[in-house]
Design an enzyme around this catalytic site. Structure first.
Site, PDB file in Angstrom:
ATOM      1  NE  ARG A  64      94.847  33.863  35.772  1.00  0.00           N
ATOM      2  CZ  ARG A  64      94.414  32.662  35.950  1.00  0.00           C
ATOM      3  NH1 ARG A  64      94.995  31.756  35.619  1.00  0.00           N
ATOM      4  NH2 ARG A  64      93.199  32.599  36.365  1.00  0.00           N
ATOM      5  CE1 TYR A 117     101.963  52.740  17.979  1.00  0.00           C
ATOM      6  CE2 TYR A 117     100.617  51.059  18.430  1.00  0.00           C
ATOM      7  CZ  TYR A 117     101.869  51.735  18.327  1.00  0.00           C
ATOM      8  OH  TYR A 117     103.194  50.934  18.570  1.00  0.00           O
ATOM      9  CG  ASP A 189      96.696  55.659  22.640  1.00  0.00           C
ATOM     10  OD1 ASP A 189      97.392  56.155  23.483  1.00  0.00           O
ATOM     11  OD2 ASP A 189      97.102  54.640  21.721  1.00  0.00           O
ATOM     12  CE  LYS A 214     105.535  54.135  22.770  1.00  0.00           C
ATOM     13  NZ  LYS A 214     104.579  54.173  21.770  1.00  0.00           N
TER      14      LYS A 214
END
Ligand SMILES: *Cc1c(COP(=O)(O)O)cnc(C)c1O
Length: 398
Positions: A64, A117, A189, A214
């Site tokens: 992890r 967003y 962002d 993206k």
């Protein structure tokens, strides 16, 4: 160890961006000469001795907390972002939520750009509100006027430029100058520009977020988020990220790294074709306006030119007024442009949008239907022909 990003050869700052995109984070000699870092699956890491176990000695401690595949990808991204470290998350939205959770506490206030967003707003309105963090939305054109919105308990300012769907630019350095002077953390962002076309940390932003889904992924086959941060913000991000148990699979890290290696050449084509399509659309009788900051006629052009090194392939247009059934005929006629959410892959996409439903600090009062396009890597002649025939269907249905 996760987040230390010390994999690979010495990729010093003198290397040009395109060279870093290809080389950063890779160390073929460590993996018997294989060019790409292998996909290492693993949870348990065995220690060679009792003493090493007790003192957690070793490069890796537990799956992890990172493995060679995730560490190599983090190192590559760190070289491009230029911050103190990069944390990986399973989606762009989780990069937004983990980054925000890293810097706020109950009783804090944050400022979020009105053109963020939409799911970012939902996180603020549903989760942060429940934890006692209040959000105020601000006009993307606020600039240094952000100072008037700051309260004693304002802890963070969240930017996105250009704005989601509507592409307003923001004066990032004007906002970060105010934030720095007040000790307020800034987050952006930066998915539209990617770290190749805008360098948030060089403009004073503490935390730089990518929906790697993206352009970094680039092939519509992956959900991924990345958080780059500097200084005290990096310590907060890596601590919150680790404490909350956020990991991504080694397979997704390898896909993200594979996308990254061709990011520069893909973006060059997205930029060129995007601008050519935007200019062509601006001349169409069906189109009232094109919203694309690289066009000299765009209200955000001066800021884009000053701060950004390029434009990606996503922009919007406002059509001249037509009835709903004509808009439906346009979309249903599209053959090469797919209808679907997300963007940044190799293929062209189109969606309708309307910001009136959710924006609160600014008016979205436009003269006709709004369409967002992603220009993919197809030949622009074919894309123009596809839109041309769809406009003909639209006119016929009006
Ligand atoms: C898509 C997107 C996200 C979210 O990414 P997911 O991987 O879909 O969670 C965040 N910000 C922007 C600007 C986006 O376009």
């Amino acid at each position: 160890m996760a987040g230390t990003n010390d994999t690979g050869a010495d990729h010093s700052d003198e290397l040009k961006t395109d060279t870093k995109v290809v080389h950063a984070g890779r160390d073929p000699r460590r993996f018997d000469g294989f060019v790409n870092t292998p996909v290492v699956r693993g949870s348990t890491v065995l220690y060679p001795s009792y003493d090493d176990l007790l003192h957690h000695r070793g490069r890796y401690s537990y799956g992890r907390r990172g493995n060679p595949t995730t560490e190599s990808f983090e190192a590559a991204l760190k070289a491009l972002e230029g911050g103190d470290g990069v944390a990986l998350t399973p989606s762009g939205l989780s990069a937004v939520s983990i980054a925000l959770l890293s810097v706020v506490s109950a009783g804090d206030h944050i400022l979020v750009v009105d053109t963020a967003y939409r799911p970012t707003r939902a996180f603020c309105g549903e989760v942060l509100a429940r934890l006692g963090v209040e959000t105020t939305y601000y006009d993307p054109l606020v600039g240094a006027g952000i100072a008037d919105l700051i309260r004693d308990n304002t802890r963070a300012i969240f930017l996105e430029a250009p704005g989601s769907q509507s592409f307003e630019m923001q004066d990032v350095p004007a906002i970060t100058a105010v934030a720095r002077a007040r000790g307020i953390t800034t987050l952006i962002d930066n998915t539209w520009a990617t770290p190749l076309f805008f360098k948030p940390h060089a403009f004073g932003v503490d935390i730089s977020i990518q929906a790697g889904t993206k352009y970094i992924g680039g092939h519509a086959d992956l959900n991924l988020g990345t958080i780059s941060a500097v200084g005290p913000a990096w310590k907060k991000v890596i601590s919150t990220h680790g404490t909350m148990g956020i990991t991504i699979s080694p397979d997704d890290a390898a896909l993200g790294a594979r996308g990254l290696r061709t990011l520069s050449v893909r973006l060059e084509r997205h930029q060129k074709s995007g601008i050519e399509m935007a200019q062509w659309l601006a001349e169409r009788p069906e189109v009232s306006r094109v919203l694309h900051p690289a066009l000299p006629s765009d209200p955000g052009h001066a800021i884009w030119k000053r701060d950004f090194c390029g434009a990606s392939g996503l922009f919007s247009l406002i059509l001249n007024p037509v009835p709903d059934q004509a808009v439906a005929a346009f979309f249903d006629a599209l053959k090469l442009f797919g209808m679907g959410y997300s963007w940044g892959g190799y293929e062209s996409l189109a969606i309708p949008f309307d910001c009136t439903d959710y924006r609160t600090a600014t008016d979205w009062d436009v003269e006709g239907p709004a369409v967002r396009l992603h220009i993919g890597l197809e030949d622009v002649a074919d894309l123009k022909a596809d839109l041309d025939q769809a406009f003909a269907r639209m006119r016929a249905a009006a």
